[in-house]
Design a protein around this motif. Structure first.
Motif, PDB file in Angstrom:
ATOM      1  N   LEU A  41      -9.014  -3.482  -0.636  1.00 27.73           N
ATOM      2  CA  LEU A  41      -7.738  -4.019  -0.153  1.00 27.73           C
ATOM      3  C   LEU A  41      -7.331  -5.333  -0.841  1.00 27.73           C
ATOM      4  CD1 LEU A  41      -5.373  -3.499   1.747  1.00 27.73           C
ATOM      5  CD2 LEU A  41      -6.607  -4.689   3.545  1.00 27.73           C
ATOM      6  N   LEU A  68      -5.701   3.254   6.657  1.00 22.99           N
ATOM      7  CA  LEU A  68      -6.210   1.887   6.816  1.00 22.99           C
ATOM      8  C   LEU A  68      -7.005   1.662   8.117  1.00 22.99           C
ATOM      9  CD1 LEU A  68      -6.292  -0.893   5.424  1.00 22.99           C
ATOM     10  CD2 LEU A  68      -4.189  -1.452   6.619  1.00 22.99           C
ATOM     11  N   PRO A  69      -6.466   2.048   9.301  1.00 30.93           N
ATOM     12  CA  PRO A  69      -7.252   1.806  10.525  1.00 30.93           C
ATOM     13  C   PRO A  69      -8.552   2.605  10.535  1.00 30.93           C
ATOM     14  CG  PRO A  69      -4.993   2.417  11.045  1.00 30.93           C
ATOM     15  CD  PRO A  69      -5.172   2.661   9.607  1.00 30.93           C
ATOM     16  N   GLU A 101     -12.554   7.077   7.314  1.00 37.89           N
ATOM     17  CA  GLU A 101     -11.459   7.647   6.512  1.00 37.89           C
ATOM     18  C   GLU A 101     -11.856   8.933   5.793  1.00 37.89           C
ATOM     19  OE1 GLU A 101     -13.241   5.106   5.661  1.00 37.89           O
ATOM     20  OE2 GLU A 101     -13.263   4.689   3.515  1.00 37.89           O
ATOM     21  N   ALA A 136     -10.213   3.409   7.865  1.00 35.69           N
ATOM     22  CA  ALA A 136     -11.097   2.765   6.886  1.00 35.69           C
ATOM     23  C   ALA A 136     -11.813   1.569   7.511  1.00 35.69           C
ATOM     24  CB  ALA A 136     -10.294   2.314   5.681  1.00 35.69           C
ATOM     25  N   MET A 137     -11.129   0.911   8.457  1.00 32.87           N
ATOM     26  CA  MET A 137     -11.755  -0.228   9.133  1.00 32.87           C
ATOM     27  C   MET A 137     -12.977   0.215   9.925  1.00 32.87           C
ATOM     28  SD  MET A 137      -8.602  -2.453  10.569  1.00 32.87           S
ATOM     29  CE  MET A 137      -7.310  -3.069   9.521  1.00 32.87           C
ATOM     30  N   ARG A 175      -0.840  -5.259  -6.778  1.00 34.37           N
ATOM     31  CA  ARG A 175       0.517  -4.778  -6.515  1.00 34.37           C
ATOM     32  C   ARG A 175       1.519  -5.894  -6.217  1.00 34.37           C
ATOM     33  NH1 ARG A 175      -1.293   0.606  -3.357  1.00 34.37           N
ATOM     34  NH2 ARG A 175      -2.347   1.561  -5.121  1.00 34.37           N
ATOM     35  N   LEU A 212      -6.163  -4.500  -4.306  1.00 35.95           N
ATOM     36  CA  LEU A 212      -4.867  -3.812  -4.280  1.00 35.95           C
ATOM     37  C   LEU A 212      -3.740  -4.798  -4.004  1.00 35.95           C
ATOM     38  CD1 LEU A 212      -5.567  -0.513  -2.304  1.00 35.95           C
ATOM     39  CD2 LEU A 212      -4.919  -0.725  -4.688  1.00 35.95           C
ATOM     40  N   ASN A 213      -3.988  -5.710  -3.064  1.00 35.78           N
ATOM     41  CA  ASN A 213      -2.979  -6.720  -2.726  1.00 35.78           C
ATOM     42  C   ASN A 213      -2.598  -7.537  -3.954  1.00 35.78           C
ATOM     43  OD1 ASN A 213      -2.848  -6.043  -0.068  1.00 35.78           O
ATOM     44  ND2 ASN A 213      -4.301  -7.592   0.621  1.00 35.78           N
ATOM     45  N   GLU A 261      -2.416   5.266   1.857  1.00 40.44           N
ATOM     46  CA  GLU A 261      -3.327   4.130   2.087  1.00 40.44           C
ATOM     47  C   GLU A 261      -3.040   3.477   3.429  1.00 40.44           C
ATOM     48  OE1 GLU A 261      -3.954   2.984  -2.636  1.00 40.44           O
ATOM     49  OE2 GLU A 261      -2.364   2.029  -1.467  1.00 40.44           O
ATOM     50  N   ASN A 262      -1.761   3.374   3.769  1.00 42.33           N
ATOM     51  CA  ASN A 262      -1.392   2.802   5.069  1.00 42.33           C
ATOM     52  C   ASN A 262      -1.916   3.663   6.207  1.00 42.33           C
ATOM     53  OD1 ASN A 262       0.348   0.351   5.556  1.00 42.33           O
ATOM     54  ND2 ASN A 262       1.334   1.179   3.733  1.00 42.33           N
ATOM     55  N   LEU A 282      -3.812  -3.520  13.853  1.00 41.40           N
ATOM     56  CA  LEU A 282      -4.581  -2.310  13.553  1.00 41.40           C
ATOM     57  C   LEU A 282      -6.063  -2.469  13.847  1.00 41.40           C
ATOM     58  CD1 LEU A 282      -2.861  -1.223  10.232  1.00 41.40           C
ATOM     59  CD2 LEU A 282      -2.426  -0.393  12.532  1.00 41.40           C
ATOM     60  N   GLY A 283      -6.466  -3.660  14.245  1.00 39.08           N
ATOM     61  CA  GLY A 283      -7.857  -3.832  14.687  1.00 39.08           C
ATOM     62  C   GLY A 283      -8.714  -4.673  13.764  1.00 39.08           C
ATOM     63  N   MET A 341      -8.755   5.494   0.561  1.00 35.09           N
ATOM     64  CA  MET A 341      -8.534   4.093   0.939  1.00 35.09           C
ATOM     65  C   MET A 341      -9.861   3.456   1.327  1.00 35.09           C
ATOM     66  SD  MET A 341      -6.471   1.639   1.526  1.00 35.09           S
ATOM     67  CE  MET A 341      -7.065   0.039   1.991  1.00 35.09           C
ATOM     68  N   ASN A 342     -10.315   2.557   0.493  1.00 34.45           N
ATOM     69  CA  ASN A 342     -11.534   1.845   0.790  1.00 34.45           C
ATOM     70  C   ASN A 342     -11.146   0.393   1.139  1.00 34.45           C
ATOM     71  OD1 ASN A 342     -13.940   0.486   0.752  1.00 34.45           O
ATOM     72  ND2 ASN A 342     -14.699   1.510  -1.095  1.00 34.45           N
ATOM     73  N   LEU A 343     -11.629  -0.064   2.297  1.00 36.73           N
ATOM     74  CA  LEU A 343     -11.207  -1.381   2.786  1.00 36.73           C
ATOM     75  C   LEU A 343     -11.617  -2.513   1.835  1.00 36.73           C
ATOM     76  CD1 LEU A 343      -9.590  -2.016   5.288  1.00 36.73           C
ATOM     77  CD2 LEU A 343     -11.681  -2.771   6.373  1.00 36.73           C
ATOM     78  N   LEU A 368       0.838  -1.197   0.000  1.00 34.49           N
ATOM     79  CA  LEU A 368       0.000   0.000   0.000  1.00 34.49           C
ATOM     80  C   LEU A 368       0.877   1.252   0.000  1.00 34.49           C
ATOM     81  CD1 LEU A 368      -2.859  -0.825   2.547  1.00 34.49           C
ATOM     82  CD2 LEU A 368      -2.723  -1.331   0.120  1.00 34.49           C
ATOM     83  N   ARG A 389       0.205   7.189  11.673  1.00 34.58           N
ATOM     84  CA  ARG A 389      -0.987   6.316  11.588  1.00 34.58           C
ATOM     85  C   ARG A 389      -1.605   6.123  12.977  1.00 34.58           C
ATOM     86  NH1 ARG A 389       0.488   0.708   9.701  1.00 34.58           N
ATOM     87  NH2 ARG A 389       1.262   0.690  11.843  1.00 34.58           N
TER      88      ARG A 389
END
Lengths: 240, 399, 139
Positions: free
Chosen positions: B6, A110-111, A118, A113-114, B13, B9-10, A106-107, B304-305, B1-3, A102, A159
């Motif tokens: 992900l 990320l949290p 975001e 976005a969870m 990339r 993207l993974n 994006e990094n 990160l949760g 960034m939309n989860l 990412l 972050r």
């Protein structure tokens, strides 16, 4: 608001027959309070990271409890524990700190976005401010795998701060950083504590003592508080 | 960034890793789709053969070396001709238990319009024929006039064109629907046209006469046995009543084809199974290795949760996307081989081969796609479960 | 990155076009007649052989002249369409589907042309680097 560990223990077995047990953390008690910077110092392999992982709900202790406002966090179901990590803890882990595929931006998001946060108002501005403050504003669209160790560190600090957590848990936040950036990061952490966050820093870098309110020493899995520390700062660094 | 983005993207990339997984799944779907299409085509070919034969007994000249040559004409489109006296048709009709009998006359052309090729010309009597006529009618071909021919689907002449057979110009009046049998390579005309063609062949020195005084010849007689009569007994009666002819039960021909088909199907299905098994094992190992390689990445997500469920979902979504695209690639590649080369496959197998209808093909494709995706899911399930169960702290430490 | 991807695609096209050219002279050759004569399928084979060599030439140029690569991809795509249309549609093949030109040459050429067409189209529409911005230097 307090995060505390009560006699937490974590042990591992060093052979496959599970006989040779050794304690990574042996009955550690620590309390994190808002507005205070707690520092745990100790040699490599003394159990600092294990303790921090237990405090942040990442590693289940074999004995003892981790209490957030009196509630045992390991008694919570996975969803709730994860929600805690997302909303109340800001983690700056050591080692695998960013997702390599990412971009920096994006990094960072990320949290959030969870949590679906975001696109919240102020996130963009706060991100830009923090990136500029730590001198990596031009790296926003660069892939994390292309960053240097120091850059990665700073991104992971930003972050953790973006989520405006109650507790900041930083594992060696100053490693890989030059003198100027160490000072910047420590100032930032101190500022966060002043804004009412509980900050825990794990380090063996003496410079961290400059922002320390409560000092702990970790040796061979045993945590001891330096009672005579009393919040003295070696350097009189104030928030800039 | 939309989860939600992900997983995509993974994959995007890490093109090398993604390509390897896609190709691995492509092998699975290629073997499943390609193999199933071939097996289904063989089965449909057999069905078409049974339907096309439409007769219980076929009487051919003894010189036709019993059923072998005839079978080659019928199944593989081998060009050939053999004759017996038309008297055998009358004799066959006299046998008790024969409901109807229709004669066909074969002629092997020397040269057609474009290249030096031989075409099997089959003359039928539209009045009595019950084998070819229903097929002609089904294909929308109107009655066969003099010097009109109807061509099988594998004959590259279009309606309205002219085919030159023994210097006689024949008008192409229709094109038949595919049957997957040797009949697709033949040209059909009425008896009057056939007589002209036989005379033209005679003029070129190719004689069809059985004896010097017998010009009225037939090549095969198709017999339908009356309800309630034993086909075996009728077959023996015909055998005894006709001259210089052999009566073949069509069932034995179908049984021969059917057993060959069964053997080939078994081999193909075995191959599909082996490839699938190996592909599945490789996919399983690949996912396990990738999961190990990405241990720290997943640990960080947990830090990160990210919940265990979300982590499993992420791995599953990535596996789904890889396997879906791999499935499409495999099916696409199989289509590139199975359809353009269908004639070559048919010729190599020497068996009736009829590609399924589009709806059938769609179902096979859907099945192959489903099987690929399911394999991906199943092979990634263990890796997903293991990763989600481990303490993130331990994963970070191990990484 | 983009250059690397397009170079890979161009190399694939080069290999496939050479396979087509070689194949049309060997395993995919049109019908061979006993009397030495040849029909129209022979000319279809010759045209396809020429087209394959042309595509190989374009692929080589596209590989070494990175600047005009996009245009070469477009040319190759058009060639591939022509390659699909040539056997059977533009130049007649032998009457029977079971003949060599119909059962081997045509499908073989089709498969190779479709693959080359697919690769060239991918190359033509290949987006810019999706790998994030290139770094200018580490801080």
């Amino acid at each position: 608001m307090r995060l505390e560990s009560r006699s937490v223990q974590k042990w591992y077995f060093r052979n496959r027959f599970q006989s040779n047990r050794f304690f990574a953390v042996h009955g550690a008690d620590i309390t994190l309070l808002p507005g205070r910077v707690s520092v745990i110092m100790g040699r490599s392999g003394s159990g600092k990271t294990t303790l921090m992982q237990m405090l942040s709900g990442l590693l289940t202790p074999d004995e003892g409890k981790v209490l957030l406002e009196g509630e045992d966090i390991y008694a919570l179901p996975d969803e709730k524990l994860c929600a805690l990590r997302r909303t109340r803890f800001g983690m700056i882990p050591q080692g695998a700190d960013l997702l390599p595929q990412l971009t920096v931006k994006e990094n960072l998001l990320l949290p959030l976005a969870m949590e679906g946060r975001e696109k919240e108002e102020g996130v963009f501005k706060m991100t830009r401010d923090l990136l500029e403050r730590l001198g990596i504003a031009d790296l926003e669209d660069v892939l994390a795998r292309e960053l240097s160790g120091g850059e990665r560190r700073r991104v992971s600090i930003i972050r953790a701060l973006l989520g405006t957590p109650d507790f900041l848990l930083a594992d060696e936040p100053t490693s890989d950083l030059d003198e100027e950036n160490v000072s910047l990061v420590l100032t930032l952490l101190k500022k966060e504590a002043r804004e009412g966050r509980g900050v825990l820093v794990i380090s063996h870098d003496q410079e961290v003592l400059s922002i320390c309110d409560d000092l702990y020493q970790m040796e061979a899995g045993t945590l001891t508080q330096k009672e005579d520390w009393g919040g003295r700062s070696l350097l009189n660094i104030t928030a800039r | 960034m939309n989860l939600k983005k992900l997983p995509l993207l993974n994959l995007k990339r890490n093109p090398g890793r993604t390509l390897a997984l896609v190709l691995l799944t492509a092998v699975l779907s290629f073997s499943i789709f390609g193999g199933t299409v071939v097996v289904s085509s063989l089965r449909r070919g057999l069905g078409s053969l049974t339907e096309r034969l439409g007769a219980d007994i076929i009487v051919v000249p003894s010189q036709a070396q019993s059923k072998v040559s005839f079978q080659d004409i019928f199944l593989q489109g081998t060009v050939g001709a053999f004759y017996m006296s038309r008297e055998n048709l009358t004799r066959t009709l006299e046998v008790e238990g024969v409901e109807k009998a229709a004669a066909q006359v074969f002629l092997a052309s020397l040269k057609a319009d474009c290249c030096s090729i031989r075409i099997q010309v089959i003359g039928i009597d539209p009045e009595t024929d019950f084998v070819i006529r229903p097929w002609l009618e089904k294909s929308g071909s109107r009655g066969l006039k003099d010097m009109d021919v109807v061509v099988g689907t594998k004959v590259g002449a279009e309606v309205g064109e002219t085919l030159r057979i023994y210097e006689e110009r024949c008008h192409v009046a229709g094109k038949l629907a595919p049957t997957g049998t040797g009949l697709d390579s033949a040209v059909y005309c009425n008896m009057s046209t056939m007589k002209k063609l036989l005379s033209a062949a005679e003029a070129k020195g190719i004689s069809h006469k059985v004896s010097s005084d017998d010009e009225d010849v037939v090549s095969a007689i198709y017999v339908k046995v009356k309800e309630g009569y034993d086909i075996g007994k009728v077959n023996s009666a015909i055998q005894g009543h006709t001259r210089k002819a052999s009566a073949i039960r069509t069932r034995s021909m179908i049984t021969d084809v059917s057993s060959s088909l069964l053997a080939i199907s078994r081999v193909i299905l075995g191959l599909i199974g082996a490839i699938w098994g190996m592909g599945f094992l490789l996919l399983f190992l690949a996912f396990a290795m990738i999961a190990r390689e990405r241990q720290q990445e997943f640990a960080l997500l947990r830090v990160l949760g990210s919940t265990k469920k979300a982590l499993k979902g992420l791995i599953r979504k990535e596996a789904f996307l890889c396997c879906l695209s791999g499935g499409f690639v495999g099916i696409g590649l199989a289509c590139l081989l199975v359809f353009p080369f269908q004639t070559l496959i048919e010729m190599s197998l020497s068996l009736p081969y009829l590609i399924p209808e589009p709806s059938g093909l769609f179902l096979i494709a859907l099945g192959a796609l489903g099987a690929s995706v399911a394999s991906g899911f199943a092979s990634s399930a263990f890796a997903a479960w293991r990763l989600s169960q481990a303490d993130p702290g331990r994963l970070l430490r191990q990484g | 990155m983009k250059n690397k991807k397009t170079a890979v695609l161009m190399s694939m096209i080069l290999i496939l076009s050479l396979v087509a050219a070689f194949g049309l002279r060997s395993f995919m050759a049109p019908c061979i007649h006993e009397d030495g004569s040849f029909g129209s399928c022979h000319w279809a084979g010759e045209a396809l052989f020429g087209l394959s060599l042309l595509m190989a030439g374009q692929a080589i140029l596209g590989l070494f002249l990175a600047r005009g690569r996009r245009e070469f991809f477009l040319c190759i795509f058009c060639d591939a369409i022509l390659g699909v249309c040539l056997p059977g549609l533009l130049i007649r093949l032998c009457t029977m589907a079971t003949m060599r030109c119909q059962s081997i040459m045509k499908p073989g050429v089709w498969v190779l042309m479709i693959l080359m067409g697919g690769f060239s189209l991918t190359g033509f529409f290949l987006p810019g680097s999706s790998q994030g911005k290139e770094r200018k230097g580490k801080t």
